[in-house]
Scaffold this active site. Structure first.
Site, mmCIF file in Angstrom:
data_model
loop_
_atom_site.group_PDB
_atom_site.id
_atom_site.type_symbol
_atom_site.label_atom_id
_atom_site.label_comp_id
_atom_site.label_asym_id
_atom_site.label_seq_id
_atom_site.Cartn_x
_atom_site.Cartn_y
_atom_site.Cartn_z
ATOM 1 C CB THR A 205 -1.136 0.218 0.903
ATOM 2 O OG1 THR A 205 0.197 -0.540 2.325
ATOM 3 C CG2 THR A 205 -2.047 -1.869 1.007
ATOM 4 C CE LYS B 62 0.627 -3.238 3.635
ATOM 5 N NZ LYS B 62 -0.983 -3.053 3.904
ATOM 6 C CB THR C 215 -1.758 -1.994 8.891
ATOM 7 O OG1 THR C 215 -2.964 -0.917 9.012
ATOM 8 C CG2 THR C 215 -2.076 -1.574 7.092
ATOM 9 C CD GLU D 86 2.151 5.446 6.645
ATOM 10 O OE1 GLU D 86 1.426 6.499 7.829
ATOM 11 O OE2 GLU D 86 0.928 4.334 5.513
ATOM 12 C CG ASN E 289 -0.470 8.725 7.998
ATOM 13 O OD1 ASN E 289 -0.865 7.683 7.294
ATOM 14 N ND2 ASN E 289 0.906 9.073 8.583
ATOM 15 C CB SER F 62 -5.235 12.993 -1.372
ATOM 16 O OG SER F 62 -4.780 12.279 -3.026
#
Lengths: 387, 387
Positions: B149, B172, B183, B263, B382, B387
């Site tokens: 992702t 992942k 996640t 991230e 984040n 978006s």
């Protein structure tokens, strides 16, 4: 302007003692001139407690205070016996100048953890503060200003009762705010005539639903202190429940000001939970959502990402039945019975206020937590403080 | 290249089925061709569980799997009965094409919560994936790539044992990572001959000290799934403890890759706690520090602000004696016995790796949590996704 000296029987001062390298105000004093000297305090639950917290907790066991010395520019936490001696010496100095015992003087500090306060500079500041004591609104504002750290505005509130008594208050705090009121200091004053045994329960009841329901970043400070001082100077005795309600209102006002001025805030968020098994579980769910970094960054991006809210509800330590979960943002239902109930672009998050309403559909437990978004400015401010 | 199909008896595929609007790969399939079909799974503890988690938990009660279908581009969480039917139909489709029962096919999903998956597109993708099944390293990489992702790199690991058996794995996950492996999806394969009853304990033991010790942002996903499939195709039977140790090594390798790719990460942080009353309490303290926004922003700013670490230790839900607290960063003691032990500028935080070592001085409980800094890029990513 209503300040901490709006109630009769109080004087205050605030000035630059030289603790802060930049020369900003850093020392405040609030004095109760009586005739009564009732006091109560609520302190951080952090196991690592700053020296002034250890000192003031000890002092408050008497239920009586003549004065409070507060400083910004240093937390006096993780400073060992030397730090405790500094807190003690500060109270001793104020007591000597005010003609009372050190056991009647509380001390509060805020700032960087781990550095010793410059003791002689603090003591000289106490001397100047005693000389500057005054009952004017300017003096109250000076005290509120002197305890600011990353706050951008001084925070004050008051309640004036038609019956002839009032409550005043000042606070500071803009980050590291979590259950037990982290990195916040507050002094509340009242001239109501109150039975001393009522002060602590009234303060605890007010704090529980105001400062304790503000959670900016989940971090709990070593220094949180909320003090209530009662002079009895109005000569008026309110009903205890009337006083407690007014105190709650003043604390809620102050907590709202802290939320609005929180570090890097671009959105003020209220997380409102209803339908929980109990009020405690409603608080748990609301707090978990309020602390979730992914929820907070989504709100910063004005994105009504209710899935992240559902995920946070689901990992909270509370009873949750996924197929009863309702979520609305700013009045727009986005999730009903655990399933999408509308487009996520239906909710308008462009304004500064965001209400996240969560229905658990289980019972009638309800609560609100106030928080803020997680913004670029929060990261910038906290990665550079103190530089 | 070692992949999920490095062990004998496995084939894989990964491709762009059209679930993601941008046309990136989004569907993966891993098939166990036997002769054994042992399987175990560990799932999110979130009470809001995605449809594929509910499906796969049910399937795993048999302890047996022929295949796993994984998709990115949608979490299939908070999607109600329709979403569950999609997960079911996905397993049914794969089973039909592979000649087994739907009860032998697990399903994993990742992506946005709250939107239905395009069922027909997923089913068509399964058909293409079955046609593309292959035991080549390229096929393993394609599967690892199709579940990404916000990951920037495909994540694979393997262990090849001199005795003639091996373990392969793919994973992942880059955000929403917390206890119970939020996640993240992972599939581990082995050709070792293993007693089926050993699979689940081995997997739980490996996950407990690898994926469960990675905590990026404290958020726990609705979709976490770690699956272990065993083909027995090597014909070699390892000692259970040898297998578990190798599995732990592969999971730790994968967790490290997730940490490195988290991230917005600029620093990889290890929080190492020793001297706790128990291993559980060491985990509690390490996790509390790893989650503290003020600690994480300070590290982002390369500031060895150990006072924030002390505050986080103090509010953790563990036994702490402030005057026994030691803190070192990158080997430089900054706090000893709860008091400053050196200048905070002594520790060099300019590199990408930061080791926070916390000594509680109470007993011999020890644990590590891996996390990352809280950076501007984390907030940017984040607040803009999707978006």
């Amino acid at each position: 302007m209503t300040t901490v000296v709006t109630p009769k029987g109080f004087r205050a001062a605030g000035l630059a003692a030289g603790i802060k390298a930049n020369g900003n105000p850093d020392l405040a004093l609030v004095v109760n001139d009586g005739p009564e000297y009732g006091a109560a305090g609520v302190f951080t639950r952090n196991k690592v407690k700053a020296a002034p917290v250890l000192w003031s907790q000890q002092v408050l066991t008497t239920g009586r205070l003549r004065a409070v010395v507060l400083n910004s520019g240093g937390a006096n936490a993780c400073t060992g016996p030397e730090g405790f001696q500094t807190a003690h010496a500060t109270a001793e100095k104020a007591a000597q100048l005010l003609g009372c015992g050190a056991i009647e003087v509380a001390v509060c500090s805020t700032g960087l953890i781990g550095a010793q306060l410059p003791r002689e500079i603090v003591l000289a500041g106490v001397e100047k503060a005693v000389a500057a004591l005054d009952a004017s609104p300017q003096a109250g504002l000076a005290a509120a200003t002197a305890i600011m750290t990353t706050d951008t505005v001084a925070k004050q509130a008051a309640h004036t009762d038609a019956a002839g008594w009032c409550i005043g208050g000042l606070t500071k705090g803009a980050g590291m705010i979590a259950p037990s009121m982290a990195t916040m200091l507050a002094v509340l004053t009242t001239d109501a005539v109150l039975d001393p045994v009522l002060l602590e329960p009234a303060l605890r009841a007010a704090v529980r639903v105001s400062f304790d329901r503000l959670d900016i970043d989940g971090s709990m400070s070593t220094n949180d202190t909320v003090l209530l001082l009662s002079s009895g100077a109005s000569g008026v005795t309110p009903q205890p429940e009337v006083f407690t309600a007014a105190l709650r209102e003043v604390c809620t006002d102050l907590a709202g000001q802290m939320q609005a001025d929180a570090e890097g805030v671009t959105k003020r968020i209220v997380v409102r939970v209803s339908g929980a098994v109990s009020e405690d579980e409603a608080v748990t769910v609301a707090r978990t959502v309020a602390r979730d970094s992914l929820v907070k960054t989504a709100i910063f991006g004005a994105d009504a990402n209710w899935g992240r809210i559902a995920a946070a509800v689901g990992y909270s330590d509370a009873t949750v039945e996924p197929d009863r979960l309702d979520i609305a943002i700013n009045g727009v239902p986005l999730c009903r019975g655990g399933v999408a109930a509308g487009g996520r672009t239906d909710a308008d998050l462009s304004g500064p206020d965001v209400l996240i309403a969560i229905g658990l559909g289980l019972s009638d437990g309800a609560a609100e937590i106030r928080t803020t978004d997680l913004s670029l400015a929060y990261v910038e401010e906290n990665s550079a403080y103190p530089s």
